[in-house]
Design a protein around this motif. Structure first.
Motif, short mmCIF file in Angstrom:
data_model
loop_
_atom_site.label_atom_id
_atom_site.label_comp_id
_atom_site.label_asym_id
_atom_site.label_seq_id
_atom_site.Cartn_x
_atom_site.Cartn_y
_atom_site.Cartn_z
N GLY A 44 0.81 -1.21 0.00
CA GLY A 44 0.00 0.00 0.00
C GLY A 44 0.84 1.25 0.00
N ALA A 45 1.94 1.23 0.76
CA ALA A 45 2.83 2.39 0.81
C ALA A 45 3.49 2.64 -0.54
N VAL A 46 3.91 1.57 -1.19
CA VAL A 46 4.55 1.71 -2.51
C VAL A 46 3.55 2.28 -3.52
N ALA A 47 2.34 1.70 -3.54
CA ALA A 47 1.32 2.19 -4.47
C ALA A 47 0.95 3.64 -4.16
N GLY A 48 0.83 3.96 -2.90
CA GLY A 48 0.50 5.33 -2.50
C GLY A 48 1.60 6.31 -2.86
N ALA A 49 2.85 5.91 -2.67
CA ALA A 49 3.97 6.79 -3.02
C ALA A 49 4.01 7.06 -4.51
N LEU A 50 3.77 6.03 -5.31
CA LEU A 50 3.76 6.22 -6.76
C LEU A 50 2.61 7.13 -7.19
N ALA A 51 1.45 6.94 -6.59
CA ALA A 51 0.31 7.79 -6.93
C ALA A 51 0.57 9.23 -6.50
N GLY A 52 1.13 9.42 -5.32
CA GLY A 52 1.45 10.77 -4.85
C GLY A 52 2.49 11.44 -5.72
N THR A 53 3.49 10.68 -6.13
CA THR A 53 4.53 11.23 -7.01
C THR A 53 3.94 11.64 -8.35
N ALA A 54 3.07 10.80 -8.90
CA ALA A 54 2.43 11.14 -10.17
C ALA A 54 1.62 12.42 -10.05
N MET A 55 0.91 12.58 -8.94
CA MET A 55 0.13 13.79 -8.73
C MET A 55 1.05 15.02 -8.62
N GLY A 56 2.14 14.87 -7.87
CA GLY A 56 3.08 15.98 -7.74
C GLY A 56 3.73 16.35 -9.05
N LEU A 57 4.07 15.35 -9.86
CA LEU A 57 4.67 15.62 -11.17
C LEU A 57 3.69 16.31 -12.10
N SER A 58 2.43 15.95 -12.00
CA SER A 58 1.41 16.59 -12.82
C SER A 58 1.29 18.08 -12.46
N GLU A 59 1.31 18.38 -11.18
CA GLU A 59 1.24 19.77 -10.74
C GLU A 59 2.49 20.54 -11.17
N ALA A 60 3.65 19.90 -11.10
CA ALA A 60 4.88 20.55 -11.54
C ALA A 60 4.85 20.81 -13.04
N SER A 61 4.24 19.90 -13.80
CA SER A 61 4.11 20.09 -15.24
C SER A 61 3.21 21.29 -15.55
N ASP A 62 2.13 21.41 -14.80
CA ASP A 62 1.24 22.57 -14.98
C ASP A 62 1.97 23.87 -14.68
N THR A 63 2.80 23.86 -13.66
CA THR A 63 3.58 25.04 -13.31
C THR A 63 4.54 25.41 -14.42
N ARG A 64 5.20 24.40 -15.00
CA ARG A 64 6.13 24.66 -16.09
C ARG A 64 5.40 25.26 -17.30
N GLU A 65 4.22 24.75 -17.61
CA GLU A 65 3.45 25.29 -18.74
C GLU A 65 3.10 26.76 -18.48
N THR A 66 2.69 27.06 -17.26
CA THR A 66 2.37 28.44 -16.90
C THR A 66 3.59 29.34 -17.03
N ILE A 67 4.76 28.83 -16.66
CA ILE A 67 5.99 29.61 -16.79
C ILE A 67 6.25 29.97 -18.25
N VAL A 68 6.09 28.99 -19.15
CA VAL A 68 6.33 29.24 -20.58
C VAL A 68 5.37 30.32 -21.09
N LEU A 69 4.10 30.17 -20.77
CA LEU A 69 3.09 31.11 -21.28
C LEU A 69 3.29 32.51 -20.71
N ASN A 70 3.55 32.61 -19.41
CA ASN A 70 3.77 33.92 -18.80
C ASN A 70 5.06 34.57 -19.28
N CYS A 71 6.06 33.77 -19.52
CA CYS A 71 7.33 34.29 -20.04
C CYS A 71 7.11 34.91 -21.43
N LEU A 72 6.36 34.22 -22.27
CA LEU A 72 6.07 34.75 -23.61
C LEU A 72 5.26 36.04 -23.53
N ARG A 73 4.28 36.06 -22.63
CA ARG A 73 3.49 37.30 -22.44
C ARG A 73 4.40 38.44 -21.99
#
Length: 121
Positions: free
Chosen positions: A84-113
Motif C-alpha cells: 500500500g505504501a509503494v502504491a501510494g507513493a507512486l500515486a502521490g509522485t504522479a500527482m506531484g509531477l502533474s502539478e509541476a508540469s502545470d507550473t512549467r506550462e504556466t511559466i512558458v506562457l507567462n514568459c512569452l506574455r
C-alpha cells in the motif's frame, strides 16, 4: 523481483518519462507570430526546464501517498502495509509531477506574455 526493488524502478521510470512535461506547450497566439517568437519560445522553454519537477511539493505528495497507502494496506484484510505504501507513493509522485508540469506550462506562457507576445493559451 522483490516489491522493495520495484518502487525505485517505477519512480525512476516515472521521472524519466516526465522530464519534458510542461515545457513542450504550443501556445496559441492572437495574431501572427513575430520574427522573435521562436527564439523567445525556446528561451522560455529553457527557463521552465530549469524548474525542478522533484520539488518539495512532489516529495510531500509522495510521502503523504505512502502514508495513506500504508495505512489502507494495513487495514485491508488482503493487503499489506508495504504494498500500500509503494502504491501510494507512486500515486502521490504522479500527482506531484502533474502539478509541476502545470507550473512549467504556466511559466512558458507567462514568459512569452512578458516578452510582448499576444498569448491566448
Amino acid at each position: 523481483m522483490k516489491p522493495i526493488m520495484i518502487a525505485p524502478l517505477c519512480l525512476t521510470a516515472l521521472l524519466g518519462a516526465c522530464a519534458e512535461m510542461g515545457t513542450d506547450v504550443d501556445p496559441i497566439l492572437d495574431g501572427p507570430p513575430t520574427m522573435q517568437f521562436q527564439s523567445d519560445l525556446s528561451a522560455c522553454r529553457n527557463l521552465a526546464r530549469s524548474q525542478s519537477q522533484l520539488n518539495h511539493e512532489t516529495m510531500a505528495a509522495a510521502a503523504m501517498g505512502a502514508g495513506i497507502g500504508g495505512i489502507l494496506g494495513e487495514v485491508d484484510d488482503e493487503g499489506d502495509a508495504l504494498g500500500g505504501a509503494v502504491a501510494g507513493a507512486l500515486a502521490g509522485t504522479a500527482m506531484g509531477l502533474s502539478e509541476a508540469s502545470d507550473t512549467r506550462e504556466t511559466i512558458v506562457l507567462n514568459c512569452l506574455r512578458g516578452r510582448g507576445h499576444a498569448v491566448v493559451n
